[in-house]
Design a protein around this motif. Structure first.
Motif, PDB file in Angstrom:
ATOM      1  N   SER A 116      -3.760  -9.071  10.202  1.00 52.20           N
ATOM      2  CA  SER A 116      -3.637  -8.503  11.737  1.00 52.20           C
ATOM      3  C   SER A 116      -2.073  -7.900  11.377  1.00 52.20           C
ATOM      4  CB  SER A 116      -4.098  -8.689  12.743  1.00 52.20           C
ATOM      5  OG  SER A 116      -3.924  -7.810  13.992  1.00 52.20           O
ATOM      6  N   ALA A 117      -1.706  -6.697  11.285  1.00 50.31           N
ATOM      7  CA  ALA A 117      -0.471  -6.632  11.316  1.00 50.31           C
ATOM      8  C   ALA A 117       0.041  -6.676  11.847  1.00 50.31           C
ATOM      9  CB  ALA A 117      -0.307  -5.306  10.104  1.00 50.31           C
ATOM     10  N   THR A 118       1.698  -6.996  12.807  1.00 44.98           N
ATOM     11  CA  THR A 118       2.592  -6.616  13.719  1.00 44.98           C
ATOM     12  C   THR A 118       3.666  -6.799  13.726  1.00 44.98           C
ATOM     13  OG1 THR A 118       3.448  -8.865  13.973  1.00 44.98           O
ATOM     14  CG2 THR A 118       0.729  -8.262  15.286  1.00 44.98           C
ATOM     15  N   GLN A 119       4.510  -5.844  14.488  1.00 45.61           N
ATOM     16  CA  GLN A 119       6.220  -5.640  13.811  1.00 45.61           C
ATOM     17  C   GLN A 119       6.414  -7.229  13.424  1.00 45.61           C
ATOM     18  OE1 GLN A 119       6.965  -2.423  15.476  1.00 45.61           O
ATOM     19  NE2 GLN A 119       5.550  -2.202  15.480  1.00 45.61           N
ATOM     20  N   THR A 120       5.938  -8.564  13.497  1.00 45.66           N
ATOM     21  CA  THR A 120       6.584  -9.679  13.313  1.00 45.66           C
ATOM     22  C   THR A 120       6.696  -9.546  11.916  1.00 45.66           C
ATOM     23  OG1 THR A 120       5.508 -10.593  13.338  1.00 45.66           O
ATOM     24  CG2 THR A 120       6.722 -10.774  15.289  1.00 45.66           C
ATOM     25  N   ASP A 121       5.829  -8.603  11.142  1.00 43.95           N
ATOM     26  CA  ASP A 121       5.597  -8.816  10.127  1.00 43.95           C
ATOM     27  C   ASP A 121       6.534  -7.835   8.732  1.00 43.95           C
ATOM     28  OD1 ASP A 121       3.241 -10.783   9.825  1.00 43.95           O
ATOM     29  OD2 ASP A 121       2.455  -9.173  10.149  1.00 43.95           O
TER      30      ASP A 121
ATOM     31  N   ALA B 253      13.048  -6.608  -3.738  1.00 41.49           N
ATOM     32  CA  ALA B 253      11.854  -7.054  -2.788  1.00 41.49           C
ATOM     33  C   ALA B 253      11.549  -4.880  -2.653  1.00 41.49           C
ATOM     34  CB  ALA B 253      13.118  -7.039  -1.601  1.00 41.49           C
ATOM     35  N   GLN B 254      10.614  -5.283  -2.104  1.00 40.23           N
ATOM     36  CA  GLN B 254       9.675  -4.136  -0.929  1.00 40.23           C
ATOM     37  C   GLN B 254       9.686  -3.748   0.463  1.00 40.23           C
ATOM     38  OE1 GLN B 254       9.250  -1.392  -3.247  1.00 40.23           O
ATOM     39  NE2 GLN B 254       9.382  -2.207  -4.635  1.00 40.23           N
ATOM     40  N   GLU B 255      10.071  -3.222   1.103  1.00 37.74           N
ATOM     41  CA  GLU B 255      10.184  -3.555   2.740  1.00 37.74           C
ATOM     42  C   GLU B 255       8.906  -3.070   2.551  1.00 37.74           C
ATOM     43  OE1 GLU B 255      12.439  -0.646   6.293  1.00 37.74           O
ATOM     44  OE2 GLU B 255      13.560  -0.498   4.099  1.00 37.74           O
ATOM     45  N   LEU B 256       8.435  -4.149   3.651  1.00 37.23           N
ATOM     46  CA  LEU B 256       7.243  -2.864   4.821  1.00 37.23           C
ATOM     47  C   LEU B 256       7.912  -2.937   6.124  1.00 37.23           C
ATOM     48  CD1 LEU B 256       4.209  -2.748   4.781  1.00 37.23           C
ATOM     49  CD2 LEU B 256       3.915  -5.631   5.714  1.00 37.23           C
ATOM     50  N   LYS B 257       6.811  -1.760   6.518  1.00 41.60           N
ATOM     51  CA  LYS B 257       7.471  -1.822   7.869  1.00 41.60           C
ATOM     52  C   LYS B 257       6.049  -2.020   9.158  1.00 41.60           C
ATOM     53  CE  LYS B 257       9.444   1.501  11.373  1.00 41.60           C
ATOM     54  NZ  LYS B 257      10.360   2.954  11.726  1.00 41.60           N
ATOM     55  N   VAL B 258       5.760  -2.443   9.427  1.00 42.79           N
ATOM     56  CA  VAL B 258       3.950  -2.059  10.240  1.00 42.79           C
ATOM     57  C   VAL B 258       4.880  -1.033  11.483  1.00 42.79           C
ATOM     58  CG1 VAL B 258       2.541  -3.385  12.328  1.00 42.79           C
ATOM     59  CG2 VAL B 258       3.742  -4.026   9.420  1.00 42.79           C
TER      60      VAL B 258
ATOM     61  N   PRO C 273      -1.116   6.557  14.888  1.00 40.61           N
ATOM     62  CA  PRO C 273      -2.113   7.884  16.403  1.00 40.61           C
ATOM     63  C   PRO C 273      -2.601   6.909  17.005  1.00 40.61           C
ATOM     64  CG  PRO C 273      -1.259   8.529  13.644  1.00 40.61           C
ATOM     65  CD  PRO C 273      -1.069   7.788  13.444  1.00 40.61           C
ATOM     66  N   PRO C 274      -3.025   7.451  17.808  1.00 36.29           N
ATOM     67  CA  PRO C 274      -4.266   7.284  18.520  1.00 36.29           C
ATOM     68  C   PRO C 274      -5.541   7.061  17.269  1.00 36.29           C
ATOM     69  CG  PRO C 274      -3.641   9.040  19.888  1.00 36.29           C
ATOM     70  CD  PRO C 274      -2.708   8.311  18.620  1.00 36.29           C
ATOM     71  N   ALA C 275      -6.941   5.863  17.202  1.00 36.25           N
ATOM     72  CA  ALA C 275      -7.515   6.532  16.269  1.00 36.25           C
ATOM     73  C   ALA C 275      -8.758   6.507  17.141  1.00 36.25           C
ATOM     74  CB  ALA C 275      -7.659   4.808  15.320  1.00 36.25           C
ATOM     75  N   ALA C 276      -9.820   7.729  16.634  1.00 38.82           N
ATOM     76  CA  ALA C 276     -11.698   7.635  17.257  1.00 38.82           C
ATOM     77  C   ALA C 276     -12.608   6.112  17.083  1.00 38.82           C
ATOM     78  CB  ALA C 276     -12.162   8.854  16.644  1.00 38.82           C
ATOM     79  N   VAL C 277     -13.259   6.731  17.924  1.00 39.25           N
ATOM     80  CA  VAL C 277     -14.143   4.917  17.586  1.00 39.25           C
ATOM     81  C   VAL C 277     -15.520   6.072  16.982  1.00 39.25           C
ATOM     82  CG1 VAL C 277     -15.311   3.048  18.877  1.00 39.25           C
ATOM     83  CG2 VAL C 277     -12.374   3.764  19.123  1.00 39.25           C
TER      84      VAL C 277
ATOM     85  N   PRO D 168       1.247  -1.310   0.007  1.00 39.16           N
ATOM     86  CA  PRO D 168       0.086   0.132  -0.085  1.00 39.16           C
ATOM     87  C   PRO D 168       0.626   1.309   0.080  1.00 39.16           C
ATOM     88  CG  PRO D 168      -0.753  -0.757   1.615  1.00 39.16           C
ATOM     89  CD  PRO D 168       0.377  -1.524   0.953  1.00 39.16           C
ATOM     90  N   ALA D 169       0.432   2.394  -0.577  1.00 40.27           N
ATOM     91  CA  ALA D 169       0.990   3.974  -0.980  1.00 40.27           C
ATOM     92  C   ALA D 169       1.395   4.833   0.716  1.00 40.27           C
ATOM     93  CB  ALA D 169       0.105   4.267  -1.996  1.00 40.27           C
ATOM     94  N   VAL D 170      -0.220   4.190   2.166  1.00 41.93           N
ATOM     95  CA  VAL D 170       0.127   4.172   2.572  1.00 41.93           C
ATOM     96  C   VAL D 170       0.907   3.347   3.714  1.00 41.93           C
ATOM     97  CG1 VAL D 170      -1.505   5.956   2.606  1.00 41.93           C
ATOM     98  CG2 VAL D 170      -1.674   3.528   3.454  1.00 41.93           C
ATOM     99  N   PRO D 171       1.547   4.024   5.272  1.00 40.88           N
ATOM    100  CA  PRO D 171       1.967   3.328   6.468  1.00 40.88           C
ATOM    101  C   PRO D 171       0.907   2.252   6.558  1.00 40.88           C
ATOM    102  CG  PRO D 171       2.952   5.554   6.562  1.00 40.88           C
ATOM    103  CD  PRO D 171       1.396   5.493   5.517  1.00 40.88           C
ATOM    104  N   ALA D 172       1.860   0.595   6.835  1.00 44.13           N
ATOM    105  CA  ALA D 172       0.987  -0.562   7.918  1.00 44.13           C
ATOM    106  C   ALA D 172       0.806   0.188   8.591  1.00 44.13           C
ATOM    107  CB  ALA D 172       2.092  -1.095   6.940  1.00 44.13           C
ATOM    108  N   LEU D 173      -0.431  -0.340   9.322  1.00 38.39           N
ATOM    109  CA  LEU D 173      -0.381  -0.603  10.980  1.00 38.39           C
ATOM    110  C   LEU D 173      -0.587  -1.566  11.732  1.00 38.39           C
ATOM    111  CD1 LEU D 173      -3.139   3.182  10.747  1.00 38.39           C
ATOM    112  CD2 LEU D 173      -1.023   3.569  11.063  1.00 38.39           C
ATOM    113  N   GLN D 174       0.040  -0.947  12.541  1.00 36.52           N
ATOM    114  CA  GLN D 174      -0.510  -2.347  13.421  1.00 36.52           C
ATOM    115  C   GLN D 174      -2.098  -2.882  13.684  1.00 36.52           C
ATOM    116  OE1 GLN D 174       2.679  -2.030  16.549  1.00 36.52           O
ATOM    117  NE2 GLN D 174       1.475  -3.186  18.365  1.00 36.52           N
TER     118      GLN D 174
END
Length: 354
Positions: free
Chosen positions: A230-235, A263-268, A272-276, A184-190
């Protein structure tokens, strides 16, 4: 040699750095000098180039950055990453973070106010260029055309004229290969899903895609997509794919072909905190359990069902609203120097919610 000739500077020249930004620190010496020694919080780094690219920064990147060249040391440069989102949103209308050489795509800008007061830019290497912005006032959106030309990567962003308010930054990368691994063109979120696509230039029939993480095979599929639910740092890691395909839409007897992607780097990142949003019939409540105390008012938004780019800011600014119009509703908290993440979309279809 005077230390005043040596300084650490930030590209893009963001007034505030937000979590998820890609930024480059430059050790700027008149005439240039290599190798460059970098120190973060006084600790020497293995990096020796005059520029240091930091991908999808988080508060873990906070610190004092210094560089040395030819025995001369720079003044300390403090980097502070805000765990908030900027005011405006920039996103690709289609596609992910990787493009073929010579390709281009539209990036759509959305902001709460009049988009005529905005300007957009691109960073290629260490040079910044202005971009044309095509504003559609009726639809409250603006479009820039993003192309890389000869650059291997470029970062695009927009800012409000005469103000320190800006959009998020979108980084696009170029490949010269037929096969592309497209994150994706936006950061991967945990905790969020992340789809990595194996795409072949020209749209042939994909018969098989083999996905790799750090050169180890992780999945074989005919679908062309590897989804992390469900992305985590281990990804975190470098992902690539091997595609088997045929241009059968050109010829029924088209030969089977194969190819590897870059090869493309993925960083999870935590993000920021999310509203609900919570709801009772047509009464909606916005909350943000993990927002900092600096978050004061609420921003509410309405989007038409059939067009995600028609988002319109509503006049209400407290935690509760009553809705009457069909569509998608979302909210976020205003935290002075930035915002919380947008809430989930709440779908309202007149007399009943979906």
């Amino acid at each position: 040699m005077s230390v005043f000739f040596l300084s650490v500077s930030l590209r893009p020249k963001f007034p505030q750095v937000y979590v998820g930004d890609d930024v480059t620190l430059i050790c700027n010496h008149k005439g240039g000098s290599k190798p460059t020694k970098w120190l973060i919080n006084g600790k020497v780094q293995p990096h020796e180039d005059y520029s240091m690219l930091l991908i999808a920064v988080t508060p873990e990147n906070n610190g004092i950055y210094e560089c040395e060249q030819a025995g001369s040391k720079s003044d300390p440069y403090p980097l502070t990453v805000l765990e908030l989102e900027p005011l405006a949103q920039l996103s690709p209308s289609v596609g992910g973070a990787v493009m073929t050489k010579g390709d281009g795509r539209n990036l759509v800008l959305q902001a709460d106010d009049d988009l005529k007061d905005w300007a957009c830019f691109v960073l290629k290497g260490v040079s910044t260029f202005s971009l044309g912005l095509d504003v559609d006032e009726k639809m409250n959106r603006a479009v820039i055309f993003a192309e890389l030309k000869e650059a291997e990567r470029a970062t695009f962003w927009c800012k409000k004229k005469d103000k320190d308010l800006r959009s998020n930054a979108v980084t696009l990368k170029m490949t010269e290969l037929m096969v592309m691994l497209v994150p994706p063109a936006v950061p991967a979120l945990q905790g969020e899903p992340v789809a990595l696509r194996c795409v072949v230039w020209g749209g042939p029939k994909l018969e098989q895609a083999v996905f790799y993480k750090d050169k180890t095979k992780i999945k074989t599929t005919s679908e062309g997509t590897y989804t992390i639910t469900s992305a985590t740092q281990t990804d975190n890691g470098k992902y690539s794919c091997h595609a088997t395909y045929r241009y059968s839409h050109i010829s029924a007897e088209a030969a089977q072909k194969q190819g590897d992607s870059d090869a493309q780097e993925l960083k999870v990142i935590g993000g920021p905190p999310a509203a609900v949003i919570s709801a009772s019939n047509n009464s909606l409540r916005c909350s943000c359990p993990h927002c900092p105390a600096s978050c004061t008012s609420y921003h509410w938004y309405h989007t038409l069902f059939n067009d995600p780019y028609t988002r319109r800011k509503l006049t209400e600014n407290d935690g509760f609203i009553t809705v009457e119009d069909e569509g998608l509703y979302s909210c976020r908290r205003d935290c002075r120097k930035g915002f919380s993440r947008f809430s989930n979309d709440y779908s309202y279809a007149g007399t009943h919610a979906l």
